[in-house]
Design an enzyme around this catalytic site. Structure first.
Site, mmCIF file in Angstrom:
data_model
loop_
_atom_site.group_PDB
_atom_site.id
_atom_site.type_symbol
_atom_site.label_atom_id
_atom_site.label_comp_id
_atom_site.label_asym_id
_atom_site.label_seq_id
_atom_site.Cartn_x
_atom_site.Cartn_y
_atom_site.Cartn_z
ATOM 1 N N ASP A 182 -16.930 80.072 -19.367
ATOM 2 C CA ASP A 182 -15.796 80.773 -20.114
ATOM 3 C C ASP A 182 -15.313 79.653 -20.127
ATOM 4 O O ASP A 182 -14.682 79.149 -18.858
ATOM 5 C CB ASP A 182 -15.408 82.422 -19.192
ATOM 6 C CG ASP A 182 -16.384 82.929 -19.042
ATOM 7 O OD1 ASP A 182 -17.382 82.831 -20.306
ATOM 8 O OD2 ASP A 182 -16.496 84.318 -19.106
ATOM 9 N N ASP A 224 -24.346 88.408 -24.563
ATOM 10 C CA ASP A 224 -24.166 87.805 -22.823
ATOM 11 C C ASP A 224 -25.864 87.298 -22.524
ATOM 12 O O ASP A 224 -27.262 87.635 -22.575
ATOM 13 C CB ASP A 224 -23.581 88.651 -22.432
ATOM 14 C CG ASP A 224 -22.513 87.121 -22.069
ATOM 15 O OD1 ASP A 224 -22.638 86.824 -21.280
ATOM 16 O OD2 ASP A 224 -21.483 88.269 -21.241
HETATM 17 C C1 GLA Z 1 -19.410 87.177 -19.987
HETATM 18 C C2 GLA Z 1 -18.939 86.083 -21.096
HETATM 19 C C3 GLA Z 1 -17.501 85.775 -21.115
HETATM 20 C C4 GLA Z 1 -17.368 87.579 -21.561
HETATM 21 C C5 GLA Z 1 -17.432 88.308 -19.996
HETATM 22 C C6 GLA Z 1 -17.192 90.028 -20.235
HETATM 23 O O1 GLA Z 1 -18.821 86.260 -18.805
HETATM 24 O O2 GLA Z 1 -18.922 84.404 -20.976
HETATM 25 O O3 GLA Z 1 -16.831 85.420 -22.155
HETATM 26 O O4 GLA Z 1 -18.147 88.256 -22.791
HETATM 27 O O5 GLA Z 1 -19.264 88.090 -19.613
HETATM 28 O O6 GLA Z 1 -18.601 90.720 -18.762
#
Ligand code: GLA
Length: 414
Positions: A216, A158
């Site tokens: 997301d 990430d």
């Molecule tokens: C980000 C990513 C998500 C998830 C969260 C976890 O938002 O895009 O897919 O992995 O972090 O904290």
């Protein structure tokens, strides 16, 4: 005479089989050396568990995926997202939270492998992850070694807490990719910087097999906010579809655009996918997500509770004809050929010369949608199999079908 003809027929069949076998060997050979020759499929813990994920959950999810047949349909990764970390030990080795993961990661990886599944883990290219846990910046080799020694097969990396520029992102992702290569284990590398730095242009070279193309996905059909907000906050199924549809040229074996998890079966559960107006979708909309993600050769990560699925969710996730479109060896992402205010048409060429045709009704009413196949560069296909109803009909050049509001119909043309 009859005997001679039979012999000739047998020789022809044997020759055809030989050609086909050699061809599939060539195809397999070509992809032998690459990780993720087809889009990875499995389960990701974030949307349902957020950072409350535990070892017991991972085991029960694994068991469920085996017993409900998802593993055998290809959903063979179980992926632990953010929240597993318990800091570093006195040698700076990253360690799991001892309460959530009491027997440790090696034992858990062994368990998952013993069930015929693979296992993934999460970290971040900064000091802390998105949910505020220990991350890997400055410890890339050491962490990659731990992930490899434990037995992980996939790392999602990430980008929370990291600077905005492209150069640093490319540098940090390349550094972890190199560390994974040195780790002694083949580990799929998923790049997750949410599309802001156009990773489709560099993520493959930086060592990734897949890269998120957006913020997301939320458990909703469509955002009410302006597009610039959606980039930061994530969006519904249609928003993420829009982010991904134009990127078809960048996908292929070992390099996938990732439009994030399947929200199928979440039904507005509170938590990450329920944030920002994620009120849930209808089964028709969930079926559309599955259809569209498969047409787009997307990684397929289920995120609802697979231990307790209703019939509709099971039906949507276990359609092997639709999964076959996603997993097709040619690895082409569908091109969105038509986008009007009320419908969209997608075409995905397949390895054996067939085409997958997707027709999405974005309007609020049922529509009869007609498409001219020749104008989509599809000719010579005489049959159409509806991959949801399973009915095969005669293919016509002026192809027409009834599509419910928010439904996506998918046909295999052959
Ligand atoms: C980000 C990513 C998500 C998830 C969260 C976890 O938002 O895009 O897919 O992995 O972090 O904290």
């Amino acid at each position: 005479m009859k005997h001679k003809m039979e012999k000739r027929l047998l020789t022809t069949i044997a020759a055809l089989l030989f050609v086909q076998l050699s061809w599939s060997q060539v195809v397999n050979k070509k992809y032998d050396n690459i990780l993720a020759p087809t889009p990875p499929m499995g389960y990701m813990t974030w949307n349902f568990f957020a950072d409350k994920i535990t070892e017991a959950d991972v085991k029960s999810l694994t068991d469920a995926m085996v017993s409900n047949g998802l593993r055998d349909l290809g959903f063979n990764y179980i992926f632990i997202d953010d929240g597993w970390q318990g800091g570093r030990d006195n040698r700076n080795n990253i360690i799991p939270d001892p309460v959530k993961f009491p027997t440790g990661m090696k034992a858990l990886c062994d368990y998952v492998h013993s069930k015929g599944m693979k296992i993934g883990i999460y970290s971040d290219a900064a000091p802390l992850t998105c949910a505020g846990y220990t991350a890997s910046l400055g410890f890339e080799e050491q962490d990659a070694k731990s992930f490899a020694d434990w037995g992980f097969d996939y790392l999602k990396y990430d980008y929370c807490g990291a600077p905005a520029d492209w150069q640093t992102a490319i540098q940090r992702y390349s550094k972890m990719a190199d560390a994974l290569k040195k780790s002694g284990r083949s580990i799929v590398f998923g790049i997750c910087e949410w599309g802001g730095r156009e990773p489709w242009l560099w993520a493959g070279k930086a060592g990734g097999q897949l890269w998120r193309v957006s913020a997301d996905v939320r458990d909703k059909w469509k955002s009410q906010t302006a597009p610039q907000d959606r980039n930061n906050l994530g969006g519904g199924i249609l928003d993420i579809l829009d982010a991904n549809a134009g990127l078809y040229a960048y996908a292929g074996p070992g390099k996938w655009n990732d439009p994030d998890m399947l929200v199928v079966g979440l039904y507005g559960k509170k938590g990450p996918s329920g944030d920002l107006g994620g009120i849930g979708c209808s089964d028709t909309e969930y079926q559309s997500q599955m259809s569209l993600w498969c047409l787009m050769a997307s990684p397929l990560m289920i995120s609802c509770d697979v231990r307790n699925m209703n019939e509709a969710t099971k039906r949507i996730l276990t359609n092997s004809d639709i999964i076959a479109i996603d997993q097709d060896q040619l690895g082409k992402q569908a091109e969105r050929k038509i986008k009007t205010d009320t419908y969209q048409v997608f075409v995905k060429p397949l390895a054996n010369g067939d085409f997958a045709l997707g027709i999405l009704n974005t309007s609020d009413k049922e529509q009869n949608i007609q498409v001219n196949l020749a104008s989509l560069d599809i000719t010579g296909k005489t049959k159409a199999k509806d991959l949801w109803s399973k009915q095969t009909t005669q293919g016509k050049n002026d192809f027409s079908c009834k599509v419910q509001s928010h439904e996506t119909r998918v046909f295999r043309l052959f």
